[in-house]
Design an enzyme around this catalytic site. Structure first.
Site, PDB file in Angstrom:
ATOM      1  N   ASP A 221       0.688  -1.602  -0.194  1.00  0.00           N
ATOM      2  CA  ASP A 221      -0.257  -0.308  -0.213  1.00  0.00           C
ATOM      3  C   ASP A 221       0.977   0.989   0.261  1.00  0.00           C
ATOM      4  OD1 ASP A 221      -2.587   1.304   0.123  1.00  0.00           O
ATOM      5  OD2 ASP A 221      -2.464   1.226   2.255  1.00  0.00           O
TER       6      ASP A 221
ATOM      7  N   ASP B 160      -7.538  -3.100   2.897  1.00  0.00           N
ATOM      8  CA  ASP B 160      -7.134  -3.854   3.006  1.00  0.00           C
ATOM      9  C   ASP B 160      -7.002  -5.319   3.257  1.00  0.00           C
ATOM     10  OD1 ASP B 160      -5.041  -1.709   1.434  1.00  0.00           O
ATOM     11  OD2 ASP B 160      -4.398  -1.628   3.547  1.00  0.00           O
TER      12      ASP B 160
END
Length: 950
Positions: free
Chosen positions: A369, A675
């Site tokens: 990320d 996520d």
């Protein structure tokens, strides 16, 4: 007129000429959630509350109760825990455990059927059962943990909220919300359900938990075009936060029907991948168990026709099987992995499952990320431009530590920017650092003003705000009006450079208003483009005097005087670049997977070294939707530098699956709830511990306690070291299995009626003398070159050709030694084979020599396997004191078995002489010398090949 209850049959609002059913929206099923959000987004406020069968006064208690019964509570389902007894039972389903349990049961049956009953058979049955129980206990203690992903998702839902019921403002549990409720939101509140705004005053939300984007997004109550729910400007969603402003909103989805509920289902449905080590250990267990069973059966078939009693022959065959099964391996593997866990914890990496340690070491792809992982999630002004001059700003984050180069010419620019904000800086308290309440971009402007010597609070007090025109995505501007000390009113405007510049007719030059010529406009545009090209977010700031405290918007935002530009960015973590470089050296590919804008993603990727070439592959989620699996595989295989932007949780999971399909071992980093599905589906999910959400932390197998990307690199190195150490103690454990098996086979084919080593003795070696040295090998320090080689292939076997060759080499030397001492003892006695019984003193001495020979040779074997090619003398014989201590303990235990009468009775052993020990030590030295010679040959060949290459 807005209906006061759902029961009133009002004319339903129409969407694209089609009537929208009140009941359909108020009781929308799960599959229609996106349609409901899209429909509500395009309706004006009166029609929104009508469509939900509600009113601006909220629902009545009776209506709420009725809908509660229909929709259920506003919460996510609790996780279904596996009962402790089931977790314990699974410890006995390991193939080694099954084989040993069956062997123990059959041995006990043989004891019951034997006439007379042999106590040694009972001892063997109990010893095998004890091994299984010991392994199960260690495994259960090491791996006992429950997955709480669903519970953590539930924890992110606020416990209470403010709601209108019959026009009365109440505070009630968020779980009691139903579609149609009107909730009241203020800055700092967590949004309790998916809602459509019906009132909004300067509202902005942080959607990072759902989208991965860190920037606050403005929200309005006005109707907008239909579209995807998360792109609706008038909708807010469960799990996000209101960071600025206030508002009222009508609930249209609760519980699992929310966007957050969708992520919950993805995380719940995502299978936990088996690690490479799990797969390899399972395959190894099948092969070893098969070989053990087959060998035992063959020997049983060979010995039974020779006239041996059935029970004795069967117990003999079981001894062979036990000799081949590495009973201590499960316990050794679990504890060795636990050592790796503790080592990683010292480097701020918390590993929640033991096998994840090794999986991290085999990582070949890291899908990372951006926000909060590579960056600090803190906007920082780094450059200012005014009067054709650029000014650098030092310092990062929200702490007002740093300075503005030549701050004089930009003080008015920063003063205007600070006045035209709604954010507030909060000084550090306790462990909390400087932080911002409100928009992080505005917070960065306040920090920059402080660095220039301004006091934003004092400036606001001296020039109070009298009017505000909030930011609007159509205008891309925000304006405020302030009254000066002399009573005049001044408007300050900030926003997108092109929008501000289009409304300017002058610019400030040294405090003087001068016309904005075409040349000057070109200079301003060039300066803004230059900042944007560096990956900076650019804002322009302007001002103008206005007539009165509440002028029309057109007057405020026209004929402006440009004060300058401010360029800011979310700074990368300082340690990330070195970590990325280390991953590159280790052959680990890094792919950025983010919900952010492609330009922002590429700028950050270049700063941290993920992108170094001129043309990386930048692919958006929309483009991913257009790719089938074959095209996606081609993309992943052909693009060395890949950035995936504007992606959803489903996109992340699809990319992870595609990499795994190609044989990659995939690690995924992240911090938001969005996520979680990918973190759980990856081979190794890595969550941020400090800034991450509970959802991400619980879905991941590893949590970085310091949020440092560099900790991933350290953990990869430790994981690789763990794998190397596992191979070392596997060589150590399996080589002595050969020394246990070969004497038994030799005795069988030589016609000797008894076994050279009993099953109980084998268990004593496997658990008493071998486990501690194996654990010490598992604690070997990380070798310096561990990160200088590429990741091993996902399908690489633990028992490679080189490993098996080394096992046979070392095990063969040990087998030669113990066979020599056994048959030397037997033949030297002059007693015929047929006259030997298990109580014959010479036989007891001989089997004691075999057991002690294996224990002593294993001491030297442990020293030999510490290195692959380097001489152990160069590494240092005493550099692993735990190994020396563990080996000495094993020899001391063997001495006790030889000399202590109670242990002699259990193991049927006899005392050894000093000469016996000297002979055994000589064979141990022979083993070490042979292994040193082998390493010398390998080093010599390697240096010769390098010389020829030169």
């Amino acid at each position: 007129m807005i209906p006061e209850s759902a029961e009133e049959e009002t004319a339903a609002p129409r969407e694209n000429g089609r009537p929208t059913s009140v009941t359909a929206l108020a009781a929308a099923p799960l599959l229609d959630r996106q349609d409901v959000a899209s429909s509500l987004s395009s309706l004006p406020v009166p029609d929104v509350v009508a469509a939900m069968g509600s009113s601006l006064r909220g629902l009545s208690p009776a209506q709420a109760a009725e809908r509660q019964a229909l929709h259920g509570p506003n919460e996510l389902p609790g996780v279904s825990h596996v009962h402790v007894w089931r977790q314990l039972v699974t410890q006995f389903t390991d193939l080694f455990a099954v084989v040993l349990l069956v062997a123990s049961a059959i041995t006990f049956l043989a004891y019951l059927l034997g006439q007379p009953r042999d106590p040694a058979t009972l001892q063997l049955a109990m010893a095998i059962l004890g091994v299984v129980l010991l392994n199960a206990g260690i495994g259960f203690a090491q791996e006992y943990s429950a997955e709480r992903t669903a519970e953590s998702l539930q924890a992110m839902v606020p416990h209470t909220c403010r709601v209108l019921r019959d026009g009365e403002r109440r505070e009630q549990p968020a779980r009691d919300l139903v579609p149609g409720d009107v909730v009241i939101l203020e800055a700092g509140d967590a949004v309790p359900a998916d809602c459509r705004l019906v009132e909004a005053q300067e509202a902005a939300v942080n959607n990072a938990a759902l989208t991965g984007e860190s920037d606050p997004v403005a929200r309005v109550a006005a109707a907008g075009p239909p579209g995807p729910p998360l792109e609706s400007r008038n909708c807010v969603f469960m799990g996000t936060d209101l960071v600025a402003g206030t508002g009222k909103a009508v609930v249209f989805a609760t519980g699992t029907n929310t966007e957050f509920g969708r992520i919950f289902r993805l995380a719940a449905d995502a299978p936990r991948q088996r690690t490479p080590l799990q797969l390899q250990v399972a395959a190894m267990a099948r092969r070893v168990a098969g070989v053990a069973l087959a060998t035992g059966a063959i020997l049983f078939a060979v010995r039974l026709p020779s006239g041996q009693p059935f029970v004795d022959t069967f117990v003999f065959s079981l001894g062979v099987m036990v000799a081949l099964v590495p009973e201590g391996l499960p316990a050794t593997l679990s504890v060795s992995l636990a050592i790796g866990v503790r080592r990683m914890a010292r480097h701020h990496a918390l590993v929640k499952q033991l096998l994840a340690v090794e999986a991290l070491g085999s990582t070949s792809v890291v899908c990372t990320d951006k926000t909060g992982t590579l960056t600090q999630a803190e906007m920082t002004v780094v450059r200012l431009w005014a009067d054709e001059v650029s000014h650098a700003v030092t310092g990062v984050g929200y702490a007002p530590a740093g300075e503005v180069t030549d701050a004089g010419p930009v003080r008015e620019l920063l003063r205007a920017a600070a006045l035209c904000t709604n954010a507030r800086l909060v000084p550090p308290t306790g462990r909390d650092p400087w932080r911002v309440l409100g928009d992080t971009t505005e917070g960065a402007l306040l920090v920059a003003a402080s660095k220039a010597g301004l006091d934003p609070a004092e400036e606001e007090a001296c020039t109070p705000r009298v009017a505000e025109y909030p930011f609007d995505s159509a205008r891309k501007l925000m304006s405020t009006v302030h009254r000066d000390n002399d009573g005049t009113c001044i408007a300050y405007v900030k926003g997108a450079p092109l929008e501000v510049l289009a409304r300017c007719d002058a610019m400030d030059r040294g405090g003087t208003r001068t016309p904005l010529t075409d040349t000057a406009r070109t200079q301003v545009t060039s300066a803004a483009d230059g900042m944007a090209g560096q990956g900076l977010r650019v804002l322009a700031v302007a001002r103008r005097p206005v007539a009165g405290p509440h002028p029309p918007l057109d007057d405020v935002e026209s004929e402006l005087t440009l004060l300058g530009l401010a360029g800011m960015y979310d700074p990368p973590r300082p340690e990330v670049r070195d970590a990325v470089d280390a991953c590159r050296r280790a052959g680990i590919r890094i792919v950025m997977v983010t919900g952010d804008h492609p330009l922002t993603a590429e700028a950050v990727a270049r700063r941290v070294g993920i992108v170094r070439g001129p043309t990386p592959a930048v692919v958006t989620g929309t483009q991913l939707d257009d790719l089938d699996d074959s095209a996606l595989d081609t993309l992943l295989a052909g693009s060395a530098e890949l950035l995936l932007c504007r992606v959803s949780p489903e996109h992340k999971m699809r990319v992870v699956t595609a990499f795994q399909r190609r044989g990659e071992v995939v690690a995924v980093t992240g911090d938001g709830a969005n996520d979680a599905p990918a973190l759980k589906h990856a081979d190794i999910g890595v969550a941020m511990g400090a800034s991450g959400t509970d959802v991400a932390r619980e879905a991941a197998l590893m949590v970085l306690l310091d949020d440092s990307f560099a900790s991933i690199t350290t953990a990869v190195g430790l994981g690789r070291s763990v794998y190397r150490n596992i191979r070392k103690f596997l060589i150590y454990l399996f080589s002595h299995n050969i020394a246990e098996l070969v004497p038994i086979l030799a005795a069988t084919f030589a016609g000797f009626p008894l076994v050279p080593i009993t099953a109980v003795q084998i268990l004593a070696i496997d658990l008493g003398s071998d486990v501690l040295p194996a654990l010490a090998l598992g604690a070997e320090p990380t070798e310096p070159d561990v990160m200088d080689s590429p990741p091993r292939p996902r399908r690489e076997r633990l028992f490679s050709t080189a490993v098996m060759g080394r096992v046979l080499f070392l095990g063969g030397i040990q087998a030669f030694g113990v066979c020599t001492v056994f048959f030397w003892h037997i033949h030297a006695s002059g007693i015929p084979y047929a006259d030997f019984t298990r109580d014959t003193p010479v036989y007891r001495e001989a089997i004691t020599m075999v057991q002690a020979g294996i224990v002593v040779s294993q001491f030297f074997n442990a020293l030999a396997v510490r290195t692959d090619r380097q001489s152990v003398f160069r590494a240092g014989l005493l550099s692993n004191p735990w190994l020396i201590g563990a080996g000495c303990f094993g020899i001391a235990l063997m001495a006790a078995i030889s000399y202590a009468p109670p242990l002699q009775a259990v193991f049927n052993t006899a005392p050894l002489t000093l000469a016996d020990w000297a002979v055994l030590a000589g064979f141990g030295v022979l083993l070490l010398a042979a292994e040193e010679a082998r390493k010398w040959v390998l080093r010599h060949r390697s240096s010769s090949s390098k010389g020829e290459a030169r």
